[in-house]
Every structure is written in C-alpha cells, then in structure tokens.
Scaffold this motif. Structure first.
Motif, PDB file in Angstrom:
ATOM      1  N   LEU A 409       0.754  -1.276   0.561  1.00 15.89           N
ATOM      2  CA  LEU A 409      -0.316   0.319  -0.012  1.00 15.89           C
ATOM      3  C   LEU A 409       0.959   1.279   0.095  1.00 15.89           C
ATOM      4  O   LEU A 409       0.339   2.496  -1.186  1.00 15.89           O
ATOM      5  N   GLU A 410       2.292   1.215   0.496  1.00 16.67           N
ATOM      6  CA  GLU A 410       2.711   2.411   0.517  1.00 16.67           C
ATOM      7  C   GLU A 410       3.432   2.543  -0.155  1.00 16.67           C
ATOM      8  O   GLU A 410       3.392   3.629  -1.210  1.00 16.67           O
ATOM      9  N   VAL A 445      -4.488  -3.646   6.417  1.00 19.79           N
ATOM     10  CA  VAL A 445      -3.966  -2.498   6.141  1.00 19.79           C
ATOM     11  C   VAL A 445      -3.738  -1.988   5.785  1.00 19.79           C
ATOM     12  O   VAL A 445      -4.652  -2.255   4.645  1.00 19.79           O
ATOM     13  N   TYR A 446      -3.803  -0.126   6.210  1.00 21.67           N
ATOM     14  CA  TYR A 446      -4.289   0.764   5.010  1.00 21.67           C
ATOM     15  C   TYR A 446      -3.386   1.956   5.111  1.00 21.67           C
ATOM     16  O   TYR A 446      -2.050   2.235   6.006  1.00 21.67           O
ATOM     17  N   VAL A 447      -3.118   2.259   4.414  1.00 22.11           N
ATOM     18  CA  VAL A 447      -2.295   4.653   4.685  1.00 22.11           C
ATOM     19  C   VAL A 447      -3.414   5.212   4.486  1.00 22.11           C
ATOM     20  O   VAL A 447      -4.735   5.023   3.660  1.00 22.11           O
ATOM     21  N   ASN A 448      -2.998   6.156   4.969  1.00 17.72           N
ATOM     22  CA  ASN A 448      -4.586   7.563   4.944  1.00 17.72           C
ATOM     23  C   ASN A 448      -3.217   8.638   4.538  1.00 17.72           C
ATOM     24  O   ASN A 448      -2.390   8.970   5.265  1.00 17.72           O
ATOM     25  N   ALA A 449      -3.728   9.620   3.272  1.00 20.81           N
ATOM     26  CA  ALA A 449      -3.042   9.709   3.174  1.00 20.81           C
ATOM     27  C   ALA A 449      -4.053  11.599   2.675  1.00 20.81           C
ATOM     28  O   ALA A 449      -4.631  11.708   1.959  1.00 20.81           O
ATOM     29  N   GLY A 450      -4.176  11.797   4.051  1.00 19.48           N
ATOM     30  CA  GLY A 450      -4.870  13.166   3.892  1.00 19.48           C
ATOM     31  C   GLY A 450      -6.273  13.741   4.447  1.00 19.48           C
ATOM     32  O   GLY A 450      -6.980  14.031   4.287  1.00 19.48           O
ATOM     33  N   HIS A 451      -6.841  11.803   4.150  1.00 19.47           N
ATOM     34  CA  HIS A 451      -8.348  11.823   4.392  1.00 19.47           C
ATOM     35  C   HIS A 451      -8.744  11.740   5.515  1.00 19.47           C
ATOM     36  O   HIS A 451      -8.452  11.946   6.586  1.00 19.47           O
ATOM     37  N   ASN A 452     -10.168  12.319   6.095  1.00 20.88           N
ATOM     38  CA  ASN A 452     -11.240  12.424   6.734  1.00 20.88           C
ATOM     39  C   ASN A 452     -11.016  10.856   7.531  1.00 20.88           C
ATOM     40  O   ASN A 452     -11.023   9.771   6.891  1.00 20.88           O
ATOM     41  N   PRO A 453     -10.273  10.438   9.084  1.00 21.29           N
ATOM     42  CA  PRO A 453      -9.910   9.239   9.363  1.00 21.29           C
ATOM     43  C   PRO A 453     -11.092   8.170   9.561  1.00 21.29           C
ATOM     44  O   PRO A 453     -11.916   8.549  10.401  1.00 21.29           O
ATOM     45  N   PRO A 454     -10.885   7.052   8.658  1.00 16.70           N
ATOM     46  CA  PRO A 454     -12.336   6.784   8.637  1.00 16.70           C
ATOM     47  C   PRO A 454     -12.339   6.053  10.697  1.00 16.70           C
ATOM     48  O   PRO A 454     -11.437   6.073  11.217  1.00 16.70           O
ATOM     49  N   LEU A 455     -13.487   5.774  10.854  1.00 21.42           N
ATOM     50  CA  LEU A 455     -13.576   5.370  12.450  1.00 21.42           C
ATOM     51  C   LEU A 455     -13.296   3.919  12.528  1.00 21.42           C
ATOM     52  O   LEU A 455     -14.939   2.916  11.695  1.00 21.42           O
ATOM     53  N   LEU A 456     -13.015   2.684  13.352  1.00 22.32           N
ATOM     54  CA  LEU A 456     -12.933   1.775  13.660  1.00 22.32           C
ATOM     55  C   LEU A 456     -13.238   1.257  14.584  1.00 22.32           C
ATOM     56  O   LEU A 456     -13.220   1.795  15.756  1.00 22.32           O
ATOM     57  N   LEU A 457     -14.834   0.881  14.466  1.00 23.55           N
ATOM     58  CA  LEU A 457     -15.584   0.825  16.623  1.00 23.55           C
ATOM     59  C   LEU A 457     -15.360  -1.259  16.576  1.00 23.55           C
ATOM     60  O   LEU A 457     -16.073  -1.637  15.933  1.00 23.55           O
ATOM     61  N   ARG A 458     -14.569  -1.323  17.476  1.00 22.93           N
ATOM     62  CA  ARG A 458     -14.746  -3.059  17.642  1.00 22.93           C
ATOM     63  C   ARG A 458     -15.174  -3.343  18.516  1.00 22.93           C
ATOM     64  O   ARG A 458     -16.243  -2.593  19.205  1.00 22.93           O
ATOM     65  N   ALA A 459     -15.081  -4.905  18.550  1.00 24.85           N
ATOM     66  CA  ALA A 459     -16.391  -5.301  19.279  1.00 24.85           C
ATOM     67  C   ALA A 459     -16.464  -5.177  21.023  1.00 24.85           C
ATOM     68  O   ALA A 459     -17.385  -5.277  21.522  1.00 24.85           O
ATOM     69  N   SER A 460     -15.833  -4.553  21.186  1.00 29.29           N
ATOM     70  CA  SER A 460     -15.123  -4.441  22.143  1.00 29.29           C
ATOM     71  C   SER A 460     -15.719  -3.235  22.582  1.00 29.29           C
ATOM     72  O   SER A 460     -15.457  -2.562  24.346  1.00 29.29           O
ATOM     73  N   GLY A 461     -16.320  -2.516  22.029  1.00 29.56           N
ATOM     74  CA  GLY A 461     -16.508  -0.658  22.309  1.00 29.56           C
ATOM     75  C   GLY A 461     -15.349   0.472  22.164  1.00 29.56           C
ATOM     76  O   GLY A 461     -15.305   0.769  22.205  1.00 29.56           O
ATOM     77  N   GLU A 462     -13.994  -0.324  21.655  1.00 34.56           N
ATOM     78  CA  GLU A 462     -13.305   0.556  21.237  1.00 34.56           C
ATOM     79  C   GLU A 462     -13.088   1.019  20.837  1.00 34.56           C
ATOM     80  O   GLU A 462     -13.980   0.501  19.537  1.00 34.56           O
ATOM     81  N   VAL A 463     -13.350   2.674  20.464  1.00 34.30           N
ATOM     82  CA  VAL A 463     -13.021   3.117  19.031  1.00 34.30           C
ATOM     83  C   VAL A 463     -11.370   4.045  18.523  1.00 34.30           C
ATOM     84  O   VAL A 463     -10.997   4.320  19.457  1.00 34.30           O
ATOM     85  N   ALA A 479       6.828  12.823  -2.013  1.00 31.25           N
ATOM     86  CA  ALA A 479       5.854  12.529  -0.398  1.00 31.25           C
ATOM     87  C   ALA A 479       6.130  10.574  -0.280  1.00 31.25           C
ATOM     88  O   ALA A 479       5.919  10.197  -1.186  1.00 31.25           O
ATOM     89  N   HIS A 480       6.163   9.935   1.398  1.00 33.03           N
ATOM     90  CA  HIS A 480       6.843   9.038   1.517  1.00 33.03           C
ATOM     91  C   HIS A 480       5.550   8.887   2.281  1.00 33.03           C
ATOM     92  O   HIS A 480       4.749   9.642   2.855  1.00 33.03           O
ATOM     93  N   TYR A 481       4.642   7.231   2.006  1.00 29.42           N
ATOM     94  CA  TYR A 481       4.427   7.193   3.571  1.00 29.42           C
ATOM     95  C   TYR A 481       3.572   6.047   3.700  1.00 29.42           C
ATOM     96  O   TYR A 481       4.710   5.135   3.612  1.00 29.42           O
ATOM     97  N   GLU A 482       3.194   6.520   4.771  1.00 29.59           N
ATOM     98  CA  GLU A 482       3.496   4.718   6.192  1.00 29.59           C
ATOM     99  C   GLU A 482       2.439   3.877   6.308  1.00 29.59           C
ATOM    100  O   GLU A 482       1.060   4.719   5.940  1.00 29.59           O
ATOM    101  N   ALA A 483       1.882   2.553   6.181  1.00 27.35           N
ATOM    102  CA  ALA A 483       1.252   1.829   6.411  1.00 27.35           C
ATOM    103  C   ALA A 483       0.900   1.015   8.018  1.00 27.35           C
ATOM    104  O   ALA A 483       2.319   1.218   8.530  1.00 27.35           O
ATOM    105  N   GLU A 484      -0.018   0.967   8.529  1.00 28.22           N
ATOM    106  CA  GLU A 484      -0.449   0.656  10.046  1.00 28.22           C
ATOM    107  C   GLU A 484      -0.993  -0.581   9.338  1.00 28.22           C
ATOM    108  O   GLU A 484      -2.172  -0.766   8.483  1.00 28.22           O
ATOM    109  N   GLN A 485      -1.008  -1.252  10.106  1.00 21.14           N
ATOM    110  CA  GLN A 485      -2.115  -3.020  10.635  1.00 21.14           C
ATOM    111  C   GLN A 485      -2.027  -2.890  11.557  1.00 21.14           C
ATOM    112  O   GLN A 485      -2.186  -2.761  12.535  1.00 21.14           O
TER     113      GLN A 485
END
Length: 564
Positions: A409-410, A445-463, A479-485
C-alpha cells in the motif's frame, strides 16, 4: 403731397406686402415705403425676439450706427401708439431717430419701425402719421402671416426630421436585433451617430447584469476614446440622473473634458441608470438641440438594450455549457463507482454515494485482489464539476492499475501521488485512503493520505481513528507514506466517509460533525452493514432537513466483520 398718401398708395403697399411670405422682403418693403413716402433718409426696423427678450435689427437704411443682426434692449411699447421726439427711447434718439411706430398684430408685439427726420426739415404732418400708422398695421399683418408660414415650415421640417429619426431608429432596431455580435453592434452605433449627428467620438457604458454596485458599469462600446475607466470615475458617472453639458460643468468633471467629451446622457430605466452615453462635439460644431438629445436617448437605449441582450445570451450559453458539463461529470462519477460490491465470506459490505447538484469529486471503490484480499478505497477530489470528475477518473485508473501489481500500500500510494502531481495543476489535490483486508487472517493494512480518518468500532467498545499515512495526493511528488496493520475480530465495524457526511450544516449553520456520526454508529453498531449505512443517512437528513448529498457529495462505505 396728397397723391403720396391716397388709397392707391396704401393699396400698392398692401399688394407688395401681401404677396410676399418672406419676413426680410416685408421688412424691406416697409422701410423703403416709409422712407420714400415720408421723404426720410434714415430708418430702421427692429423685430422682437421673445426667446432672448430683445429687439434685433432686421433692416437699416441711412447712417444710424446700426447693423443687421445687432441686438438692442429697449422698453416695450404698452400699445400701438406712435412715439415722437422725447417719447422715443434714448438709445434711438442718440442715432438721430425721432419717430417710433410699433408693429402690433392683435396686441402681439412683432417689432418697431423707427425713422429719422424728414429731409425737408419739416415735422411730420397728421396725414403722414396716419399713413405710416396704416402702413405699419398692414406690415404687422404681413409679418404675422410670414411668421405663421415660417412656423409651419419649421414644424414641417421638424416633422420630417422626426419622421426620418423614427425611420432610422426603426431600421437600427431591426439591425440591432439581428445580431449578437458586440463588435457589430458597436459599429452600428458608430454609423448611426456619424450619419445622423456627425459625432465621431463617443463612449457607451452599460451596467452589467445581476450587479448593483455603480462600479459594475463597463465600457462596452467606444470610438476615439479609452475602453477602460477607473472605478472611481465610473462610480462618479453612475450617480448622474440628468444630462450633463460639460461646457458648463464644474471643475470636478475636468477629466471628461480632457477626453474631449461634450455631452453625457444617463440612460435610465425603471428609476435606475442602466447605461451612460458620452459624446464629443459634433463635427459641424452645431449644438445638441432638444430633438437631437431625444434621438440620442432613443438610440442609446436601443444600443444598450441590444448589448445587454448579448450579455444575457452569453450567460444563457454559459449556463447551458455548465449544465452539459455537470451532466457529463455526473455520468463520469457514476460510472467510476462500483456497480456491485464483492460477496466475501466473513464480511458484510454496504455503501451509499449521493452526488450533489454541483458534482464534486467523491470516489469510493471495493476491489477483490487476485489472492482473495479486498482493496477498499475512498477519496475526495478538490473542486467541482468536470475538472473534479476527470481527476477522479485518473485516480480510479491509477488504483485499478496498481491492484494487479501486488504492490504494498505504501508503494502504490507513492506511485499514485507521483502520477497525480505530474498530471494536475498546483491547486488540485486529493484526500485519499486505501486499505487491504485479508478475510482469512482478518488482517487490515491501511494508508491514509490526508483523508477524513475512518472510524474502527471494535466489538469491545473501543473506537479507533485511522490516521496513519502521509500527505494529500498531489501536494509533493516525493512524498513518502507509511502503513499501519490492525487485526480485526467479528463484530468490528470499519466506516469510511467523506466530508459530505460530517461537514454538512443545518439551518442554524451547525455542522453534523464527527461526534454525531460516532453516536449514530455506536447506536447501530450491532446492526448489519446496510442498516448502519441507512441509519447514518437518515440521521444526516433529519439533522439538515434536506436529502443527503444536496449540497455536497455524500459518500459512506461500511465494512463489518461477521463470523464465518
């Protein structure tokens, strides 16, 4: 002596006077008859000019120190009584004139006959005075008739001129209405001014449609003058409500005199100045009379209306062009969005994309990679209309080309950014988010290039807000980009959205905002992906009182993890 004043003499004089309709001939006959019958060597006929309230020398004989055309200020006689010696006004006595005979017709003063002394040195007899009184009466009647003839002739000339002007205006109206070419309209105006009034210097300013400021006037036709004026000059002109003759204007208008203008006519319609016509002197140096000013007003109104119509046509053409462009942009945008979402075990997918009336650049996609992974993407292109839609098309092409290459993705984000930078202008950029989800391992795995941050609602209640990545696309080519898993579990909900969801406002200008979005998601997190999308859409519409996507594109993509 008797022979000179009998009825035959008056009849002869009356015949000469009545057969002539020319004032000059009547005046000449009167003066010569008076001089010859009374044996006088000097005399003058003065005609009354009511416009200037003075007497004008019409004819003169002998050494009286006057010339034809000269004007004199004299007291008006109160009746048709002759004035002799001391009764004669001082101005005339100084010129050796001793008799004044008023020329009256039905109590209307037409002029004066003034004579010097007789060549014999004798005084005027009663019979002579009666004769000259009768001759004056006959002459006054003849002068009155001559004036009527002149007035009738002048009325006929005025009528002919008015008819000619009306015919000219009618022909010009046809020609003005036959073209929408502003240069041709300006040429027609130039020909009309030159042909009718011998004016070869003019400027026409017109108020632009849909504007209220005085400085919104623009020079749309000119000859022999600049085509631009400073805003303060235009604003000064726009305040005029009546014709301005620069010959008598105060110094504040010196800048117009410097342009060799002579007359300014504000053309007003419905109580507002819609156009301003400035004119130089006529080439024959004649003044602008009331008839000419009236003609100029009509001509200026015709020209201004025709030119304003061309502006309206241009507005309509541009409006239709924009409508066609918007229609094409909507078609492009709709074709770029996925028609059907992939069906993958352990995953629920749902989306909603509403295009605004202005057509923005929202884009989302869900692709199935060759290895079975899902590629999710969402983006928001700056701008509206066709340019935004075309840039979105380029982004979609880049993404679809990158998916089969099995790039990280990077790396794929770096390549997409470089392409966007090389093919767009500096003021164009894209907010972009992409993610890869592996259903078998439930790894995201995702890369966000300045977009509105998507929301991840965990089943545990964490957001979680997914912010990891880098700069907007199209800002910096290197520009360089980093991914998160992240590891996902059943019950987790991933929500991707554009600013048309959170930045939409209600009647109080309050934004829907991320807090309301999150509250809605938490309320419906246990529902299906499709039910979550519908719940957000309904919440936004209830908040704004309008359909989602009315003002800005509304794009929402939900991925929910369910047990296999």
């Amino acid at each position: 002596m008797t022979d000179r004043f009998d009825l035959r003499a008056l009849y002869e004089a009356s015949r000469l006077l009545s057969t002539s309709g020319d004032r000059n001939a009547i005046v000449r006959t009167l003066l010569l008859s008076a001089l010859s019958k009374l044996l006088v060597t000097r005399g003058v006929v003065l005609l009354w000019e009511p416009l200037v309230q003075r007497f004008r020398v019409a004819d003169v004989r002998g050494p009286v120190g006057m010339a034809p055309g000269e004007e004199l200020t004299l007291p008006q006689p109160v009746a048709d009584r002759l004035l002799l010696e001391a009764e004669v006004p001082e101005v005339l006595r100084q010129r050796s004139l001793c008799l004044v005979v008023p020329l009256m017709f039905r109590h209307r003063l037409l002029g004066l006959l003034s004579l010097g002394r007789k060549a014999t040195g004798e005084g005027f007899s009663k019979r002579e005075l009666e004769f000259i009184q009768a001759l004056a009466t006959l002459s006054a009647a003849a002068l009155h008739n001559a004036l009527l003839i002149e007035e009738l002739q002048q009325a006929n000339r005025d009528l002919d001129l008015r008819l000619q002007q009306l015919n000219t205006l009618f022909e010009l109206a046809q020609e003005f209405n036959a073209t929408i070419d502003r240069e041709q309209l300006a040429h027609l105006l130039s020909l009309a001014l030159m042909g009718q009034l011998l004016v070869n210097r003019y400027v026409l300013l017109i108020r632009l449609e849909g504007t209220e400021r005085p400085s919104s006037f623009q020079v749309l036709a000119a000859r022999g003058l600049p085509t631009t004026l400073r805003p303060e000059q235009i604003e000064h002109l726009a305040r005029l409500e009546h014709p301005l003759l620069l010959e008598d204007a105060p110094p504040v208008w010196d800048w117009l005199r410097a342009l060799q203008l002579y007359l300014i006519l504000p053309i007003r319609q419905q109580g507002e100045t819609q156009a301003i016509l400035g004119l130089g002197r006529r080439m024959n140096n004649l003044p602008y009379g009331p008839e000419e000013v009236e003609f100029l007003y009509a001509l200026g109104t015709l020209a201004a209306t025709a030119i304003r119509n061309t502006l309206l046509v241009e507005v309509q053409v541009e409006k239709r062009r924009l409508e066609r462009e918007m229609q094409l942009a909507r078609q492009i945008q709709q074709r770029l969005l996925p028609r059907q979402l992939p069906q993958v075990p352990g995953v629920e997918l749902a989306a909603c994309a509403r295009t605004s009336q202005q057509v923005g650049g929202d884009y989302y996609d869900v692709l199935q990679e060759p290895g079975g992974s899902l590629r999710l993407a969402i983006a928001d292109v700056t701008g509206k209309g066709l340019p935004a839609a075309l840039l979105m098309a380029n982004l979609q092409a880049c993404l679809h080309m990158a998916v089969p290459l099995a790039l990280s993705l990077e790396t794929s984000t770096v390549h997409i950014n470089r392409v966007v930078c090389e093919n767009t202008e500096a003021d164009r950029f894209i907010t972009f988010f992409q993610a890869r989800y592996e259903p078998t391992t439930r790894q995201l795995v995702y890369v966000n290039a300045g977009h509105n941050p998507p929301l991840l609602l965990r089943a545990s209640g964490e957001v979680l807000s997914l912010t990891h990545g880098g700069l907007l696309l199209g800002v910096f080519p290197q520009a360089h980009y980093e991914a998160e898993q992240l590891s996902l579990t059943p019950g987790d909900v991933l929500v991707l959205y554009t600013d048309g969801v959170t930045e939409v406002a209600n009647a109080k200008e309050e934004l829907f905002g991320e807090e309301r979005l999150l509250a809605c998601l938490e309320t419906h997190r246990n529902a299906s992906a499709q039910a979550i999308v519908e719940a957000v859409r309904q919440a936004v519409e209830a908040f704004t009182g309008r359909e989602a996507g009315y003002e800005d594109d509304f794009t929402l993509l939900v991925l929910k993890i369910v047990p296999l």
